[in-house]
Design an enzyme around this catalytic site. Structure first.
Site, PDB file in Angstrom:
ATOM      1  N   LYS A 194      -5.285  -9.773 -11.571  1.00  0.00           N
ATOM      2  CA  LYS A 194      -4.055  -9.092 -11.175  1.00  0.00           C
ATOM      3  C   LYS A 194      -4.253  -7.578 -11.029  1.00  0.00           C
ATOM      4  CE  LYS A 194       0.309  -8.760 -10.250  1.00  0.00           C
ATOM      5  NZ  LYS A 194       0.828  -9.250  -8.961  1.00  0.00           N
ATOM      6  N   SER A 219      -7.200   3.354  15.918  1.00  0.00           N
ATOM      7  CA  SER A 219      -6.959   2.244  15.012  1.00  0.00           C
ATOM      8  C   SER A 219      -5.651   1.511  15.342  1.00  0.00           C
ATOM      9  CB  SER A 219      -6.959   2.757  13.571  1.00  0.00           C
ATOM     10  OG  SER A 219      -7.416   1.755  12.706  1.00  0.00           O
TER      11      SER A 219
END
Length: 326
Positions: free
Chosen positions: A205, A153
């Site tokens: 949020k 990765s």
């Protein structure tokens, strides 16, 4: 009582008083000497402790580094563990090491020895960009990524910026994908009868809050963020590796799968099989390895741990973490 006896008694009393006073004074002197000796002992012990602590805070000079001073050598930079801002393999540490290696006129080539599962896409991107920039500034100094146990990765993201990538036949290479993991505690909270109360000033949020039910539109949005990061990752790897990647024959290259070094060679993920010493000796032609890896002192590590807030650690535990190249 005669005057002679009185005089003798008085003289004897004075003599006893003087002897008592003498004993008292001697005892005081001995006590002072004893206290002085203990004082010297504790002071010496304190100095030994302070010098020992100071020695821990001073970075150790690598024996490999002293061996290569004054002659051409291969610069070695370790990329170990998670690639994160507060970890050993942070962009600050790796970039500082890279700059020092490139600036040394005795550096004949650079080996990035990688053993990492990946980490932050931001930190990996910083390192990738700096390798590219330094390669342009110092075109005669080649960079070789050598994957030992694991180069996955974000670690492979960094490796793809090198001139060539080497690995062992049993190394694990690839995992070109993005992940973001969390937990869902909604069912558990309903069973125990706990209400979650969140107050926000934005409609979405708290969309990553594991204590609230998922909303389809928020899940789709977050998936889009991950896919965008994945595309950036793929573009960087393609730019670094170019036509060496066998993407036409193997479209699964960017699916997040991971391969052995031997398989990665066939896929074009690595250029050859070999170790750091092999690359230094046979490719760079400078067998002396000089370690440029920036190592933090125990004091630095302690300061960072002290500065990490409880809220930040709780966020990581509860799953409020961004995308990771893992």
């Amino acid at each position: 009582m005669s005057d002679e006896w009185k005089a003798s008694a008085a003289a004897g009393g004075d003599d006893k008083s003087w002897k008592l006073l003498e004993k008292t004074l001697l005892a005081g002197v001995q006590e002072q000497r004893r206290a002085r000796r203990w004082g010297i002992f504790f002071k010496a012990l304190t100095f030994i402790y302070l010098f020992g602590a100071l020695a821990l805070f001073i970075p150790k000079l690598d024996l490999q580094q002293s061996a290569g001073v004054g002659k051409e050598h291969t610069a070695l930079i370790e990329v170990r563990g998670m690639i994160m801002a507060d970890e050993e393999a942070s962009a600050d540490n790796v970039v500082s090491s890279l700059r020092a290696a490139f600036e040394d006129t005795k550096t004949k080539g650079i080996v990035l020895r990688i053993n990492s599962p990946g980490g932050s896409p931001v930190q990996s991107g910083y390192i990738y960009d700096e390798i590219k920039r330094l390669r342009g500034e110092y075109p005669d100094t080649k960079v070789y990524a050598v994957i030992s146990d694991l180069g996955a990765s974000g670690a492979y993201y960094i490796a793809s910026a090198a001139d060539q990538i080497y690995a062992d036949k049993a190394s694990l290479v690839g995992s070109i994908g993005v992940t973001a993991a969390t937990f869902g505690f909604v069912g558990v909270m309903e069973k125990v009868g706990v209400d979650r109360r969140v107050y926000t000033s934005g409609e979405h949020k708290a969309f990553l809050d594991p204590f609230q039910p998922q909303k389809a539109e928020e899940t789709q949005f977050w998936q889009g963020v991950l896919e965008t990061t994945h595309k950036q990752f793929i573009e960087s790897v393609k730019k670094g590796r170019g036509e060496r990647l066998k993407t036409a024959e193997h479209p699964e290259l960017f699916s997040g799968l991971i391969w052995s070094g031997e398989q990665a060679l066939e896929l074009g993920l690595v250029d050859a099989l070999g170790s750091s010493s092999f690359v230094a000796r046979e490719v760079i032609k400078a067998k002396d390895l000089v370690d440029y890896t920036r190592e933090e002192t125990p004091f630095d590590r302690f300061a960072k741990k002290l500065g990490a807030s409880v809220a930040e650690r709780l966020a990581i535990v509860m799953g409020f973490q961004g995308a990771s190249l893992r």
